[in-house]
Design a protein around this motif. Structure first.
Motif, PDB file in Angstrom:
ATOM      1  N   ALA A 197       3.471 -51.793   7.849  1.00  0.00           N
ATOM      2  CA  ALA A 197       3.880 -51.927   9.404  1.00  0.00           C
ATOM      3  C   ALA A 197       3.112 -53.090  10.079  1.00  0.00           C
ATOM      4  O   ALA A 197       4.109 -53.775  10.781  1.00  0.00           O
ATOM      5  N   PRO A 231      17.566 -58.203  10.374  1.00  0.00           N
ATOM      6  CA  PRO A 231      16.203 -58.479  10.770  1.00  0.00           C
ATOM      7  C   PRO A 231      15.869 -58.358  12.266  1.00  0.00           C
ATOM      8  O   PRO A 231      16.750 -59.056  13.016  1.00  0.00           O
ATOM      9  N   LYS A 232      14.736 -57.988  12.623  1.00  0.00           N
ATOM     10  CA  LYS A 232      14.361 -57.936  13.971  1.00  0.00           C
ATOM     11  C   LYS A 232      14.328 -59.374  14.618  1.00  0.00           C
ATOM     12  O   LYS A 232      14.449 -59.479  15.853  1.00  0.00           O
ATOM     13  N   VAL A 280      10.902 -60.656   5.907  1.00  0.00           N
ATOM     14  CA  VAL A 280      12.270 -60.931   6.048  1.00  0.00           C
ATOM     15  C   VAL A 280      12.817 -61.719   4.818  1.00  0.00           C
ATOM     16  O   VAL A 280      12.321 -62.498   4.487  1.00  0.00           O
ATOM     17  N   GLY A 290      13.924 -55.976   7.504  1.00  0.00           N
ATOM     18  CA  GLY A 290      14.943 -57.041   7.462  1.00  0.00           C
ATOM     19  C   GLY A 290      14.977 -57.412   5.856  1.00  0.00           C
ATOM     20  O   GLY A 290      15.385 -58.860   5.647  1.00  0.00           O
ATOM     21  N   GLU A 330      13.900 -52.408   8.360  1.00  0.00           N
ATOM     22  CA  GLU A 330      13.223 -52.632   9.788  1.00  0.00           C
ATOM     23  C   GLU A 330      12.358 -54.017   9.151  1.00  0.00           C
ATOM     24  O   GLU A 330      12.345 -54.919  10.087  1.00  0.00           O
ATOM     25  N   ASP A 336       3.207 -46.947   7.142  1.00  0.00           N
ATOM     26  CA  ASP A 336       2.772 -47.051   8.174  1.00  0.00           C
ATOM     27  C   ASP A 336       1.465 -47.848   8.643  1.00  0.00           C
ATOM     28  O   ASP A 336       1.185 -48.405   9.673  1.00  0.00           O
ATOM     29  N   HIS A 395      17.966 -51.556  12.995  1.00  0.00           N
ATOM     30  CA  HIS A 395      17.824 -52.392  11.607  1.00  0.00           C
ATOM     31  C   HIS A 395      18.939 -52.380  10.758  1.00  0.00           C
ATOM     32  O   HIS A 395      19.107 -53.151   9.912  1.00  0.00           O
ATOM     33  N   TRP A 404       5.717 -56.022   9.673  1.00  0.00           N
ATOM     34  CA  TRP A 404       6.824 -56.208  10.516  1.00  0.00           C
ATOM     35  C   TRP A 404       6.776 -57.025  11.680  1.00  0.00           C
ATOM     36  O   TRP A 404       7.658 -57.678  12.049  1.00  0.00           O
ATOM     37  N   GLY A 405       5.614 -56.979  12.647  1.00  0.00           N
ATOM     38  CA  GLY A 405       5.552 -57.576  13.794  1.00  0.00           C
ATOM     39  C   GLY A 405       5.799 -59.260  13.538  1.00  0.00           C
ATOM     40  O   GLY A 405       6.667 -59.778  13.953  1.00  0.00           O
ATOM     41  N   PRO A 406       5.055 -59.945  12.764  1.00  0.00           N
ATOM     42  CA  PRO A 406       5.322 -61.237  12.390  1.00  0.00           C
ATOM     43  C   PRO A 406       6.343 -61.485  11.337  1.00  0.00           C
ATOM     44  O   PRO A 406       6.558 -62.649  11.064  1.00  0.00           O
ATOM     45  N   ASN A 407       7.309 -60.577  11.248  1.00  0.00           N
ATOM     46  CA  ASN A 407       8.516 -60.792  10.362  1.00  0.00           C
ATOM     47  C   ASN A 407       8.322 -61.294   9.063  1.00  0.00           C
ATOM     48  O   ASN A 407       9.143 -62.183   8.330  1.00  0.00           O
TER      49      ASN A 407
END
Lengths: 187, 187, 187, 187
Positions: free
Chosen positions: C77, B128-129, C86, C121, C119, C73, B140, C80-83
């Motif tokens: 997407a 995980p990022k 995950v 997580g 990506e 996308d 990833h 993804w930034g704020p996870n």
């Protein structure tokens, strides 16, 4: 006259800058005519009329951008059935964030673009390690620009990214000139 | 008690250092026992006895090192027929040169290792990022150490490479503890 | 209660039939609630609310369909930034023509879908070889339906394609139940 | 005179049969000299002396056979540093079991072989869909023989597998003749 089509999708403009440099490089090869098109404006005629196609995409979620894929699925796919692109030349490029410092998915992104060209039966031009600018801006599949550093903040497009892109365009134009019109892959 | 096997091949020692950090991280999770093995010394019993397998390889010519692949083809392959590893946990890592600044093939290398675990029917743990250390040392698919800079000269193993590796080991050990012995993937 | 989201794009309906069988299988696992959504109608809330996400796509030009990629996308997407995803569970499926008799690109298609989940997580569930129906309808990455034979003429969806799909759904639901809410991959 | 090297590893002999058919096809192109070598007997001189390299491997655990990878890592890798293979022509093939009916990993196997050729800076020849024999024996990356049916029992090598292999050899030899000695990819 060899004709080269460079098509791209872009989010913040980096992929477009690389596309312009590739087109500029291709145009530096004698007797080469170049078209530069956003994916959304690329037509079937653009593809049919080119001896070489160079497609590029930002990396989004580890793979090709949907807008570039839409071009492939809704325009190019119709040329696959009748084998209209067989024997043309194909090459790819990508731009990714610098997050992770290991490509961020640029490899699968370029392989998705390569897969399309392979499906079309096209001769593929990768990026040799001795290409000027490669050492900081490339994968063996094609040039890879970095749009942001590891925290995601935007970076500019440094000179060596444009350098490797121009040489990629030159490489592809030279290969296209060597094979265009020879029907090497037709039974 | 959860058992984790970390197996690696190494050329100049970087992959081994990452392997050690992963093993160290896995061992920090309560009730976890860890084995660390070079690929050449990894046995069928090592694999059969583990709840989680973590395999790593240097990137060689854009793909997995032959010595790690030999382990997979000549030892692990015999466990595929009788489905002996189904439902175990798998994870991967790689180390690559910094040439090109875009992973140098780390993605296909880790996918080859992932493909083996998928063939075995194992649950896969990516990276995980938000894992500490990811932003400069990861894809990833797993941690990716850089063994040399863009000209190929060796670099050391910085602290954040070891940090992300330790957390990868912890992640895998925790997932293994949650699924071990439950036969979740058996019909 | 474990919640599973199955999302798909479809061209002639085969991918949708497989999606329905996967959803049906997931729903056969005790205490599991399942949503089935076309990619175009899948929302951020659908993803956020699920413990497991199963995405499938037809193979188009050797890679994922643009409509499924658009979902990834433009909707996923942002998570993804704020996870936000995950530690959730992910799995994939594909349908391809039978042309060539070797998957027609199903592997890169499923890897593009897997790349997105990696990506994010997420814990990845492949398709074990001992899953009922696997022997004629699968890759290790997930179930692969065949929509046409080698000349491209449509084929129906045979019972064993539905069988392997149902079991894939069951596998994913069971893994999701074992890991949901445990925050195994958060530092 | 164009020279073509065909190198292969083989387990039960199928990959060797396909290799022989490819070599036979390449030899049918005017002014072409062909060498056929098992991976273990392939030398640096074989590679340096060829205008085109065609490498093939069985699919083992979802990726390239370790013996073919050993050739790449221990022989070919030394030619990468000094850029000795840049601009040559490369192509690939694979053989896989029929288990799963979707390639069984032939795609990542051929991509690992392609990745090596891309690292070397070589022009890549895929397999066009209109190649005779493709419809039952190929992926866009190259010919894919089936060594066993879905239960794993061995199958013979049918005529159309040999047909597509011969045409692949012819395609590669023709492309090599068109680009050999032209240094199209050197800056």
């Amino acid at each position: 006259m060899t004709t080269v089509l460079v098509s791209f999708s872009t989010t913040f403009g980096t992929t477009e800058k690389i596309a312009r440099a590739i087109a500029e490089g291709a145009g530096m090869v004698e007797d080469t005519s170049v078209s530069l098109r956003p994916a959304a404006d690329t037509t079937a005629e653009d593809c049919l009329g080119a001896d070489a196609l160079i497609f590029g995409s930002p990396v989004h979620m580890g793979s090709v951008d949907w807008q570039m894929k839409k071009l492939i699925d809704t325009v190019c796919a119709w040329q696959w059935g009748p084998n209209q692109l067989v024997g043309k030349v194909g090459a790819v490029f990508a731009s990714s964030s610098g997050i992770g410092n290991a490509g961020s998915g640029a490899e699968l992104t370029m392989l998705a673009l390569m897969a399309h060209f392979a499906e079309q039966g096209m001769i593929l031009v990768p990026l040799p390690k001795n290409t000027p600018g490669y050492l900081t801006n490339g994968l063996h599949w094609g040039p890879t620009a970095i749009t942001g550093e590891e925290e995601g903040r935007p970076v500019g497009v440094p000179d060596d990214q444009l350098l490797v892109a121009r040489h990629h365009g030159m490489n592809v134009a030279r290969v296209a000139a060597a094979v265009a019109g020879k029907r090497l892959l037709n039974p």
